[in-house]
Design a protein around this motif. Structure first.
Motif, PDB file in Angstrom:
ATOM      1  N   TYR A   1       8.898  -4.118  -7.575  1.00  0.00           N
ATOM      2  CA  TYR A   1       9.036  -2.797  -7.670  1.00  0.00           C
ATOM      3  C   TYR A   1       8.166  -1.982  -8.552  1.00  0.00           C
ATOM      4  O   TYR A   1       7.637  -1.131  -8.179  1.00  0.00           O
ATOM      5  CB  TYR A   1      10.516  -2.668  -8.227  1.00  0.00           C
ATOM      6  CG  TYR A   1      11.558  -2.487  -7.222  1.00  0.00           C
ATOM      7  CD1 TYR A   1      11.664  -1.297  -6.528  1.00  0.00           C
ATOM      8  CD2 TYR A   1      12.348  -3.343  -7.044  1.00  0.00           C
ATOM      9  CE1 TYR A   1      12.606  -1.169  -5.574  1.00  0.00           C
ATOM     10  CE2 TYR A   1      13.623  -3.171  -5.956  1.00  0.00           C
ATOM     11  CZ  TYR A   1      13.520  -1.877  -5.464  1.00  0.00           C
ATOM     12  OH  TYR A   1      14.309  -2.006  -4.339  1.00  0.00           O
TER      13      TYR A   1
ATOM     14  N   TYR B   1       2.340  -0.875   1.489  1.00  0.00           N
ATOM     15  CA  TYR B   1       2.832  -1.790   0.260  1.00  0.00           C
ATOM     16  C   TYR B   1       4.363  -2.184   0.526  1.00  0.00           C
ATOM     17  O   TYR B   1       4.636  -3.266   0.707  1.00  0.00           O
ATOM     18  CB  TYR B   1       2.657  -1.556  -1.083  1.00  0.00           C
ATOM     19  CG  TYR B   1       3.138  -2.249  -2.101  1.00  0.00           C
ATOM     20  CD1 TYR B   1       2.468  -3.541  -2.520  1.00  0.00           C
ATOM     21  CD2 TYR B   1       4.359  -2.100  -2.939  1.00  0.00           C
ATOM     22  CE1 TYR B   1       3.073  -4.615  -3.400  1.00  0.00           C
ATOM     23  CE2 TYR B   1       4.793  -2.783  -3.624  1.00  0.00           C
ATOM     24  CZ  TYR B   1       4.227  -4.159  -4.033  1.00  0.00           C
ATOM     25  OH  TYR B   1       4.709  -5.102  -4.944  1.00  0.00           O
ATOM     26  N   CYS B   2       5.083  -1.400   1.107  1.00  0.00           N
ATOM     27  CA  CYS B   2       6.491  -1.372   1.065  1.00  0.00           C
ATOM     28  C   CYS B   2       6.705  -2.150   2.231  1.00  0.00           C
ATOM     29  O   CYS B   2       7.683  -2.866   2.395  1.00  0.00           O
ATOM     30  CB  CYS B   2       7.024  -0.084   0.826  1.00  0.00           C
ATOM     31  SG  CYS B   2       7.281   0.638  -0.611  1.00  0.00           S
TER      32      CYS B   2
ATOM     33  N   GLU C   1       8.803  -5.541   2.487  1.00  0.00           N
ATOM     34  CA  GLU C   1       9.860  -5.660   3.409  1.00  0.00           C
ATOM     35  C   GLU C   1       9.737  -6.672   4.384  1.00  0.00           C
ATOM     36  O   GLU C   1      10.878  -7.336   4.909  1.00  0.00           O
ATOM     37  CB  GLU C   1      10.117  -4.199   4.130  1.00  0.00           C
ATOM     38  CG  GLU C   1      10.820  -3.150   3.301  1.00  0.00           C
ATOM     39  CD  GLU C   1      10.539  -1.824   3.746  1.00  0.00           C
ATOM     40  OE1 GLU C   1       9.973  -1.263   4.978  1.00  0.00           O
ATOM     41  OE2 GLU C   1      10.709  -0.777   3.032  1.00  0.00           O
TER      42      GLU C   1
ATOM     43  N   ASN D   1       1.504   3.730  -0.262  1.00  0.00           N
ATOM     44  CA  ASN D   1       2.985   3.368  -0.857  1.00  0.00           C
ATOM     45  C   ASN D   1       3.651   2.712   0.627  1.00  0.00           C
ATOM     46  O   ASN D   1       4.216   1.587   0.568  1.00  0.00           O
ATOM     47  CB  ASN D   1       3.664   4.676  -0.753  1.00  0.00           C
ATOM     48  CG  ASN D   1       3.642   5.044  -2.162  1.00  0.00           C
ATOM     49  OD1 ASN D   1       3.974   6.110  -2.380  1.00  0.00           O
ATOM     50  ND2 ASN D   1       2.724   4.569  -2.920  1.00  0.00           N
TER      51      ASN D   1
ATOM     52  N   ARG E   1       9.664   3.882  -1.128  1.00  0.00           N
ATOM     53  CA  ARG E   1      10.101   2.636  -1.993  1.00  0.00           C
ATOM     54  C   ARG E   1      10.534   1.550  -0.897  1.00  0.00           C
ATOM     55  O   ARG E   1      10.496   1.738   0.068  1.00  0.00           O
ATOM     56  CB  ARG E   1      11.170   3.201  -2.683  1.00  0.00           C
ATOM     57  CG  ARG E   1      10.950   4.077  -3.694  1.00  0.00           C
ATOM     58  CD  ARG E   1      10.263   3.612  -5.020  1.00  0.00           C
ATOM     59  NE  ARG E   1       9.508   4.832  -5.642  1.00  0.00           N
ATOM     60  CZ  ARG E   1      10.486   5.495  -6.607  1.00  0.00           C
ATOM     61  NH1 ARG E   1      11.575   4.857  -6.834  1.00  0.00           N
ATOM     62  NH2 ARG E   1      10.146   6.530  -7.392  1.00  0.00           N
ATOM     63  N   ILE E   2      10.594   0.288  -1.559  1.00  0.00           N
ATOM     64  CA  ILE E   2      10.772  -0.727  -1.050  1.00  0.00           C
ATOM     65  C   ILE E   2      12.161  -0.373  -0.126  1.00  0.00           C
ATOM     66  O   ILE E   2      13.307  -0.321  -1.077  1.00  0.00           O
ATOM     67  CB  ILE E   2      10.923  -2.133  -1.742  1.00  0.00           C
ATOM     68  CG1 ILE E   2       9.387  -2.311  -2.117  1.00  0.00           C
ATOM     69  CG2 ILE E   2      11.419  -3.158  -1.042  1.00  0.00           C
ATOM     70  CD1 ILE E   2       9.423  -3.353  -3.388  1.00  0.00           C
TER      71      ILE E   2
ATOM     72  N   SER F   1       4.774   8.086  -5.327  1.00  0.00           N
ATOM     73  CA  SER F   1       5.618   6.630  -5.208  1.00  0.00           C
ATOM     74  C   SER F   1       6.803   7.272  -4.451  1.00  0.00           C
ATOM     75  O   SER F   1       7.931   6.717  -4.903  1.00  0.00           O
ATOM     76  CB  SER F   1       5.971   6.448  -6.496  1.00  0.00           C
ATOM     77  OG  SER F   1       4.732   6.159  -7.379  1.00  0.00           O
TER      78      SER F   1
ATOM     79  N   ILE G   1       4.600  -0.194  -7.044  1.00  0.00           N
ATOM     80  CA  ILE G   1       4.534   0.903  -6.257  1.00  0.00           C
ATOM     81  C   ILE G   1       3.449   1.962  -6.802  1.00  0.00           C
ATOM     82  O   ILE G   1       2.550   2.392  -6.283  1.00  0.00           O
ATOM     83  CB  ILE G   1       5.680   1.504  -5.793  1.00  0.00           C
ATOM     84  CG1 ILE G   1       6.463   0.315  -4.856  1.00  0.00           C
ATOM     85  CG2 ILE G   1       5.321   2.566  -5.173  1.00  0.00           C
ATOM     86  CD1 ILE G   1       7.745   0.759  -4.693  1.00  0.00           C
TER      87      ILE G   1
ATOM     88  N   ARG H   1      18.213   4.850   2.476  1.00  0.00           N
ATOM     89  CA  ARG H   1      17.776   3.597   1.937  1.00  0.00           C
ATOM     90  C   ARG H   1      18.521   2.510   2.766  1.00  0.00           C
ATOM     91  O   ARG H   1      19.747   2.494   3.001  1.00  0.00           O
ATOM     92  CB  ARG H   1      17.998   3.339   0.510  1.00  0.00           C
ATOM     93  CG  ARG H   1      16.693   3.294  -0.442  1.00  0.00           C
ATOM     94  CD  ARG H   1      17.035   2.911  -1.912  1.00  0.00           C
ATOM     95  NE  ARG H   1      16.326   4.086  -2.446  1.00  0.00           N
ATOM     96  CZ  ARG H   1      16.669   4.406  -3.904  1.00  0.00           C
ATOM     97  NH1 ARG H   1      17.778   3.930  -4.374  1.00  0.00           N
ATOM     98  NH2 ARG H   1      16.127   5.311  -4.535  1.00  0.00           N
TER      99      ARG H   1
END
Ligand code: SF4
Lengths: 167, 173, 391
Positions: free
Chosen positions: C58, C79-80, C84, C76, C156-157, C153, C61, C285
């Motif tokens: 986490y 990477y996420c 995932e 972002n 997010r994941i 940021s 990020i 989410r």
């Protein structure tokens, strides 16, 4: 009842200190170089929307020989350290330094082998602007604060400082 | 493309292909270090597969993990075929003592910088590389920062302070 | 200069107004002609990869934002998506569409900065002011979403940092309308400007074979007619649902790359419009307890969510042993994240495939035999970000 009343309107009496500082304050020339993300915010500050030209500071100089303000905008890597030092030494006196952003001030989020933990370890810094990146308003505030410092300077003190800074 | 590719490698490079894996729909092949150039050349020139794009070269340091037994460093070649829109990986396992593999600069000029970066950060030697020198780290820096035994906050050359112990001391522990 | 040595060595940078940061180029000149141009990089080496390898999944990020700081959202996203993939998480539809919308606007913002700086290098000063004025609109949108102007940021994941702001749609539509309008001005200013054409046409040419051989990607590759766009070739984050064209060039020179980037901006606006038109409803989410943070509203009122929140923030999650690679089409080219998990809660390896690093490797061939003044044009047309080149 003094000399002031006798002289015509077009003459202003002031001390040399005040006059020089007034002139310096309004015509500061920043050195135009950016290092990292903060530089983009710095360009934003100079560009149309925020328009730093309102404070008479927009003439970015490409050469350190013609600049008197260095804005360290971004992270300073170990490879860049000697370059920054040289640039600073090339600037003519009097000169000021603004450390912009968390990285330049203290290493920021990068506490690692590659980043210098604060540019004040190699050159004297006058104003620290916090933020990652600082908003353009913050940078402007920093610059105005610097102008206050410049205004209060005295030629005598500046002379002494030169001796100190030159070391 | 998946079966074609493994067929191709199995038929042509049966003895240099040591392992095949499929993780999250991604195919990787482990090949012997001395055959990486010939494998890449065959893939590049094969009319059916047309693996034209070397996307990336990188390395993984497995120090302190059970994978280390098979070789501390794993150099990963990331290849892509425009024709099939297919990506796969070739991996080479190298030991930790003096990791060394042949260069791919003869096939792709773009490999030049990618290999220099791996050399700089991991210390993998690429034999036959035209200009194997440091690329991102300062000239004074000794060691290879992305290796796992290089401490995160070890500063070199020192301008501020060092929080960690120097790398050599850590090695001995 | 001695009699035998005919060439002059000239050092350009690291502090030079038109090297876009701290790039240094070592030039061998024969009069005005460039014999070789060797880029020397590393003046912004930040150790981002090593930093990311020392953190929970986490917490890395924010470091991705600071790589390609002109396109933080793309980083972002890359990477996420990679994490995932590693953790095998499927995100809700709404998240995909919102991400596409934001990433495409990011492309516009990044290209605007490129447009401004590239044209200022070539002498068109006013362009910078216009470009930054329009970029400010997109930055405002970032601020509304993530609370920060540049380092958002926001992606997010497993989703987004928070739900989209209430006036998201209004803001996006305003951006699309304004920039479409202003693009006409840019066209008038540059596309048919004889000075601009003379400075860019036939300059910094690269052929298709060379481009592939140098592993280029993005507008650099498409400028010479190779049709490779990750969004089309290997769609991610639901790009297969969108209708857009991939502009291609013919000559592989700086002018073609300029045209491509201008067209990409138009296409990006088109995609953003489609995304905002068809934005589905739903959670922001994914619901994967123990891996994806529960929504903030729940954390405040539900015991279970709070425990998960606490656990993920302090301990993170454990990733399986294995490597994944996720490529996305960032404004500069193919941006890839190669993440290796080793069964613990911090990654063994996070490798970024930096498009501008690889593209910059072709600078020698772009400038060979050209005039000194064209080096500036070549560097500008590669569109490098030093933060990403050096990391
Ligand atoms: S303070 Fe933040 S924005 Fe500024 S250079 Fe450092 S990471 Fe970038």
């Amino acid at each position: 009842m003094g000399l002031e009343e006798k002289i015509p309107d077009s003459i202003i009496l002031t001390s040399l200190d005040k006059m020089v500082n007034w002139a310096r304050k309004r015509s500061m020339w920043p050195l135009g170089f950016g290092l990292a993300c903060c530089a983009i915010e710095m360009i934003s500050t100079f560009a149309a929307h925020f328009d730093l030209a309102r404070y008479g500071m927009e003439v970015m100089r490409a050469s350190p020989r013609q600049a008197d303000l260095m804005i360290v905008a971004g992270r300073v890597s170990m490879k860049m350290v000697p370059v920054i030092k040289t640039l600073y030494e090339q600037m003519p006196n009097p000169k000021w330094v603004i450390s912009m952003g968390a990285c330049a001030s203290c290493g920021g989020v990068f506490n690692n082998y590659a980043i210098l933990q604060g540019v004040d370890r190699i050159i004297p810094v006058d104003i620290y602007v916090p933020g990652c990146p600082p908003r353009p308003e913050q940078l402007m505030d920093g610059i105005l604060k610097l102008q206050e410092i410049v205004e209060k300077d005295s030629l005598k003190k500046v002379h002494e400082e030169w001796g100190r800074k030159a070391v | 493309m998946r079966t074609e590719l493994s067929e191709f490698l199995k038929s042509k490079f049966a003895d240099s292909l040591t392992e095949q894996e499929l993780f999250r729909d991604q195919q990787s092949f482990v090949v012997k270090p001395d055959s990486i150039v010939s494998v890449c050349e065959a893939l590049l020139n094969d009319e059916n597969l047309e693996v034209k794009f070397l996307a990336d070269i990188t390395c993984v340091d497995w120090l302190g993990h059970e994978q280390e037994k098979q070789g501390r460093f794993e150099v990963v070649y990331n290849l892509y075929s425009y024709k099939h829109s297919y990506r796969f990986f070739l991996k080479v396992r190298l030991d930790g003592e003096s990791p060394c593999v042949r260069t791919l600069t003869g096939l792709w000029k773009g490999a030049n910088w990618l290999e220099r970066e791996v050399f700089d950060l991991f210390g993998i030697k690429f034999e036959g590389h035209p200009n194997l020198t440091k690329i991102v780290t300062p000239d004074e820096l000794e060691g290879h920062p992305l290796r796992k035994d290089f401490p995160l906050t070890w500063e070199q050359p020192v301008f501020s302070w060092n929080k960690d112990d120097p790398p050599e001391v850590r090695n001995e522990r | 200069m001695s009699a035998e040595k005919k060439t002059v060595t000239l050092n350009m940078g690291p502090q030079h107004p038109s090297t876009h940061g701290v790039l240094r180029v070592k030039l061998e000149l024969d009069g005005e002609r460039v014999v070789t141009a060797e880029p020397i990089i590393g003046y912004l080496h930040t150790g981002i990869e090593k930093t990311m390898e020392s953190m929970l999944y986490y917490k890395a990020i924010p470091a991705t934002d600071r790589m390609d700081y002109l396109a933080p959202m793309s980083n972002n996203l890359g990477y996420c998506l990679a994490v995932e993939k590693l953790m095998d998480i499927e995100v809700p539809e709404k998240v995909k569409w919102a991400r596409v919308c934001l990433v495409e606007l990011t492309r516009v913002a990044s290209h605007l900065v490129w447009l401004g700086t590239h044209s200022i290098d070539l002498g068109a000063m006013s362009m910078l002011m216009y470009a930054f004025r329009e970029r400010e609109l997109i930055i405002d949108l970032y601020e509304a979403c993530g609370g920060q102007r540049m380092m958002t940021s926001y992606i997010r994941i497993g989703g987004l940092a928070s739900d989209l702001p209430a006036d998201f749609e209004k803001k996006v539509r305003n951006i699309i309308k304004t920039i479409r309008e202003k693009m006409k001005d840019y066209d008038k200013l540059l596309t048919e400007n004889p000075i601009f054409i003379m400075r860019t046409k036939g300059v910094a040419v690269i052929s298709a074979e060379d481009a592939i051989n140098y592993c280029l990607s993005g507008p650099m590759l498409r400028g010479c007619g190779v049709n490779y766009d990750v969004r089309k070739a290997n769609p991610y984050s639901g790009y297969e649902n969108f209708d857009f064209d991939v502009p291609l060039g013919k000559n592989g020179d700086a002018y073609d790359r300029y045209l491509i980037r201008m067209e990409e901006m138009r296409q990006s606006l088109k995609i953003a419009e489609q995304a905002i038109d068809g934005m589905p409803e739903g959670p922001y989410r994914a619901h994967v307890p123990g891996v994806v943070l529960p929504p903030k509203e729940d954390v405040l009122y539900k015991m279970e969510s709070m425990i998960f929140h606490f656990k993920i923030i302090t301990d993170g999650f454990e990733a399986p042993v294995g490597s994944v690679y996720q490529a996305i089409e960032s404004p500069k080219g193919e941006l890839g994240f190669y993440i290796t998990g080793d069964g613990t809660n911090i990654p063994r390896r996070v490798r970024v495939r930096p498009p501008s690093f690889v593209n910059l490797g072709a600078l020698p061939i772009l400038t060979e035999g050209h005039l000194l003044a064209d080096v500036v044009c070549a560097i500008g047309s590669i569109d490098i970000v030093l933060g990403e080149v050096d990391r």
